[in-house]
Write an enzyme that holds these catalytic residues in place. Structure first.
Site, PDB file in Angstrom:
ATOM      1  N   CYS A  60     -18.575 -51.902 101.507  1.00 47.00           N
ATOM      2  CA  CYS A  60     -19.854 -51.719 102.221  1.00 47.00           C
ATOM      3  C   CYS A  60     -19.751 -50.916 103.514  1.00 47.00           C
ATOM      4  CB  CYS A  60     -20.504 -53.073 102.448  1.00 47.00           C
ATOM      5  SG  CYS A  60     -20.715 -53.979 100.906  1.00 47.00           S
ATOM      6  N   HIS A 115     -25.990 -52.819 107.671  1.00 46.66           N
ATOM      7  CA  HIS A 115     -25.785 -52.881 106.215  1.00 46.66           C
ATOM      8  C   HIS A 115     -26.779 -53.870 105.612  1.00 46.66           C
ATOM      9  CE1 HIS A 115     -24.172 -53.381 102.323  1.00 46.66           C
ATOM     10  NE2 HIS A 115     -23.536 -54.515 102.565  1.00 46.66           N
ATOM     11  N   ASN A 152     -28.647 -54.853  97.942  1.00 48.19           N
ATOM     12  CA  ASN A 152     -27.409 -54.414  98.599  1.00 48.19           C
ATOM     13  C   ASN A 152     -26.777 -53.302  97.768  1.00 48.19           C
ATOM     14  OD1 ASN A 152     -24.773 -54.157  99.485  1.00 48.19           O
ATOM     15  ND2 ASN A 152     -24.399 -56.369  99.637  1.00 48.19           N
TER      16      ASN A 152
HETATM   17  O1  UT7 Z   1     -22.192 -56.574 100.917  1.00 46.11           O
HETATM   18  C1  UT7 Z   1     -21.250 -57.582 100.870  1.00 46.11           C
HETATM   19  C2  UT7 Z   1     -21.643 -58.645 101.761  1.00 46.11           C
HETATM   20  N1  UT7 Z   1     -22.325 -59.675 101.037  1.00 46.11           N
HETATM   21  C3  UT7 Z   1     -23.046 -60.527 101.709  1.00 46.11           C
HETATM   22  O2  UT7 Z   1     -23.180 -60.361 102.892  1.00 46.11           O
HETATM   23  C4  UT7 Z   1     -23.657 -61.733 101.034  1.00 46.11           C
HETATM   24  C5  UT7 Z   1     -23.481 -62.934 101.910  1.00 46.11           C
HETATM   25  N2  UT7 Z   1     -23.968 -64.185 101.332  1.00 46.11           N
HETATM   26  C6  UT7 Z   1     -25.289 -64.444 101.111  1.00 46.11           C
HETATM   27  O3  UT7 Z   1     -26.122 -63.577 101.333  1.00 46.11           O
HETATM   28  C7  UT7 Z   1     -25.704 -65.816 100.642  1.00 46.11           C
HETATM   29  O4  UT7 Z   1     -24.604 -66.684 100.718  1.00 46.11           O
HETATM   30  C8  UT7 Z   1     -26.282 -65.834  99.201  1.00 46.11           C
HETATM   31  C9  UT7 Z   1     -27.654 -65.187  99.199  1.00 46.11           C
HETATM   32  C10 UT7 Z   1     -25.350 -65.095  98.277  1.00 46.11           C
HETATM   33  C11 UT7 Z   1     -26.428 -67.280  98.702  1.00 46.11           C
HETATM   34  O5  UT7 Z   1     -27.291 -68.021  99.566  1.00 46.11           O
HETATM   35  P1  UT7 Z   1     -26.924 -69.533  99.939  1.00 46.11           P
HETATM   36  O6  UT7 Z   1     -28.055 -70.063 100.718  1.00 46.11           O
HETATM   37  O7  UT7 Z   1     -25.567 -69.494 100.585  1.00 46.11           O
HETATM   38  O8  UT7 Z   1     -26.928 -70.263  98.551  1.00 46.11           O
HETATM   39  P2  UT7 Z   1     -25.711 -70.972  97.776  1.00 46.11           P
HETATM   40  O9  UT7 Z   1     -24.784 -69.956  97.201  1.00 46.11           O
HETATM   41  O10 UT7 Z   1     -25.099 -72.003  98.650  1.00 46.11           O
HETATM   42  O11 UT7 Z   1     -26.504 -71.692  96.598  1.00 46.11           O
HETATM   43  C12 UT7 Z   1     -27.461 -72.714  96.860  1.00 46.11           C
HETATM   44  C13 UT7 Z   1     -28.047 -73.188  95.541  1.00 46.11           C
HETATM   45  C14 UT7 Z   1     -27.006 -73.576  94.497  1.00 46.11           C
HETATM   46  O12 UT7 Z   1     -27.508 -74.689  93.789  1.00 46.11           O
HETATM   47  P3  UT7 Z   1     -26.956 -76.172  94.084  1.00 46.11           P
HETATM   48  O13 UT7 Z   1     -25.480 -76.105  93.847  1.00 46.11           O
HETATM   49  O14 UT7 Z   1     -27.292 -76.428  95.537  1.00 46.11           O
HETATM   50  O15 UT7 Z   1     -27.723 -77.004  93.115  1.00 46.11           O
HETATM   51  C15 UT7 Z   1     -26.956 -72.384  93.566  1.00 46.11           C
HETATM   52  O16 UT7 Z   1     -26.568 -72.741  92.266  1.00 46.11           O
HETATM   53  O17 UT7 Z   1     -28.823 -72.143  94.937  1.00 46.11           O
HETATM   54  C16 UT7 Z   1     -28.389 -71.930  93.589  1.00 46.11           C
HETATM   55  N3  UT7 Z   1     -28.527 -70.503  93.297  1.00 46.11           N
HETATM   56  C17 UT7 Z   1     -29.637 -69.976  92.760  1.00 46.11           C
HETATM   57  N4  UT7 Z   1     -30.807 -70.527  92.334  1.00 46.11           N
HETATM   58  C18 UT7 Z   1     -31.738 -69.692  91.856  1.00 46.11           C
HETATM   59  C19 UT7 Z   1     -27.628 -69.527  93.544  1.00 46.11           C
HETATM   60  N5  UT7 Z   1     -28.150 -68.343  93.156  1.00 46.11           N
HETATM   61  C20 UT7 Z   1     -29.398 -68.592  92.671  1.00 46.11           C
HETATM   62  C21 UT7 Z   1     -30.409 -67.783  92.151  1.00 46.11           C
HETATM   63  N6  UT7 Z   1     -31.560 -68.368  91.758  1.00 46.11           N
HETATM   64  N7  UT7 Z   1     -30.283 -66.436  92.051  1.00 46.11           N
END
Ligand code: UT7
Length: 315
Positions: free
Chosen positions: A108, A242, A272
């Site tokens: 990135c 970014h 992204n």
């Molecule tokens: O360019 C490279 C740099 N990349 C980044 O900067 C990305 C950085 N990270 C993020 O932006 C965030 O961590 C995410 C957007 C990827 C994830 O957000 P989060 O609030 O950290 O969610 P999580 O991964 O902790 O997931 C929370 C819940 C989970 O369910 P449980 O285990 O709490 O029941 C996931 O299974 O959300 C669920 N989940 C989804 N549900 C519906 C994860 N992805 C999805 C989805 N739709 N697409």
């Protein structure tokens, strides 16, 4: 060096959150509030090199330079269909130029790493015009059944032409090497001698850890480069961050205590797009007539590596 022109190019298919929910257990109610993303462009019948060439031609035209004036092409790219030659060579061949060209894979922050490298060539007097092209197709790296990753990314290309000048006020590159946080593994050709286990692993991202890395390093990098260049956060005209997640951008903004108007975003429509993200945003803002002479732009990007980088550029 100074910026002379910008360009960008996007695949024609735009996939909305609703489109994704047709084949994935996800929905707009989850994706939009957590990421700021409504849709992303995804490659279908296009080739990434054609998007790269389109972005490059637009940047060259915007810069009002001739292709024959280019002294170097730097391509930032993580994957494309070719392993060799580099994407920069393919772009050079399609542009019909024969200047030195090379690729970098800095994920990135690739645009800022490329600016830093170009700046060194300008300072050594070896170049007078450099084209940077960032072209990425993360849609080909992800597992489209993994909702935690595939909803975040989009494809595209952004380009910029630089000439001699003193408008790049500073750059800072940094690394916190940790390949396990964000990676994709692909299988190489087999040989009669390979006896180790190998597997294709689509993009893996430890989302929460990358989120923390992004917010802390970006805020730190920006404060450091402002100190280097003698600027205060308020003197910056625009922060070109970014476009990985709107919540990351908001957290960086909160940390710096700067008003939202100074943080242009396009993540809503693009997701992204890795290293293409900053130059696509730059081109869109440029073409919208947002910048005036003397404006101070601060770039900051972070991603796989883990790498981060920042730069200050006067318009
Ligand atoms: O360019 C490279 C740099 N990349 C980044 O900067 C990305 C950085 N990270 C993020 O932006 C965030 O961590 C995410 C957007 C990827 C994830 O957000 P989060 O609030 O950290 O969610 P999580 O991964 O902790 O997931 C929370 C819940 C989970 O369910 P449980 O285990 O709490 O029941 C996931 O299974 O959300 C669920 N989940 C989804 N549900 C519906 C994860 N992805 C999805 C989805 N739709 N697409």
């Amino acid at each position: 060096m100074k910026l002379l022109g910008t360009g960008s190019s996007l695949p024609k298919i735009q996939v909305t959150n609703d489109d994704l929910s047709e084949f994935l257990d996800t929905n707009d109610e989850w994706i939009f509030p957590r990421t700021g993303i409504k849709s992303r462009h995804v490659i279908s019948d296009e080739k990434l090199e054609d998007l790269a060439v389109d972005a490059a031609l637009k940047a060259v035209e915007n810069a009002r330079v001739q292709l024959s004036e280019l002294d170097m092409i730097i391509c930032s790219n993580v994957v494309n269909e070719y392993v060799t030659p580099g994407l920069s060579c393919i772009v050079a061949s399609k542009l019909g130029v024969s200047c030195p060209c090379f690729d970098i894979n800095c994920a990135c922050p690739g645009f800022i790493y490329a600016m830093d490298m170009a700046d060194s060539y300008f300072r050594s007097g070896k170049v007078r015009k450099v084209l940077i092209v960032c072209a990425e197709e993360p849609s080909r790296m992800i597992n489209w059944a993994d909702r935690s990753v595939c909803v975040l990314f989009g494809d595209g290309a952004g380009a910029a032409v630089f000439g001699e000048g003193d408008k790049l006020k500073g750059t800072r590159l940094s690394a916190q090497p940790d390949p396990e946080k964000l990676y994709e593994i692909h299988k190489l050709q087999n040989t009669p001698y390979i006896n180790k286990e190998e597997a294709e692993v689509p993009l893996v991202m430890r989302g929460r850890e990358v989120f923390k890395f992004a917010v802390t390093t970006s805020a730190r990098d920006i404060k450091n480069i402002l100190a280097d260049t003698g600027l205060t956060p308020g003197q910056v005209s625009y922060y070109m961050i970014h476009q990985a997640n709107l919540r990351i951008i908001d957290a960086i903004r909160d940390n710096l205590g700067v008003e939202p108007e100074k943080f242009p975003t396009n993540i809503r429509d693009h997701g992204n797009s890795s290293s293409a993200s900053c130059p696509i945003l730059l081109d869109e803002c440029n073409r919208a007539g947002m910048f005036k002479e003397g404006d101070i732009l601060v770039f900051s990007a972070f991603g796989a590596g883990l790498l981060s980088a920042t730069a200050v550029l006067e318009w």
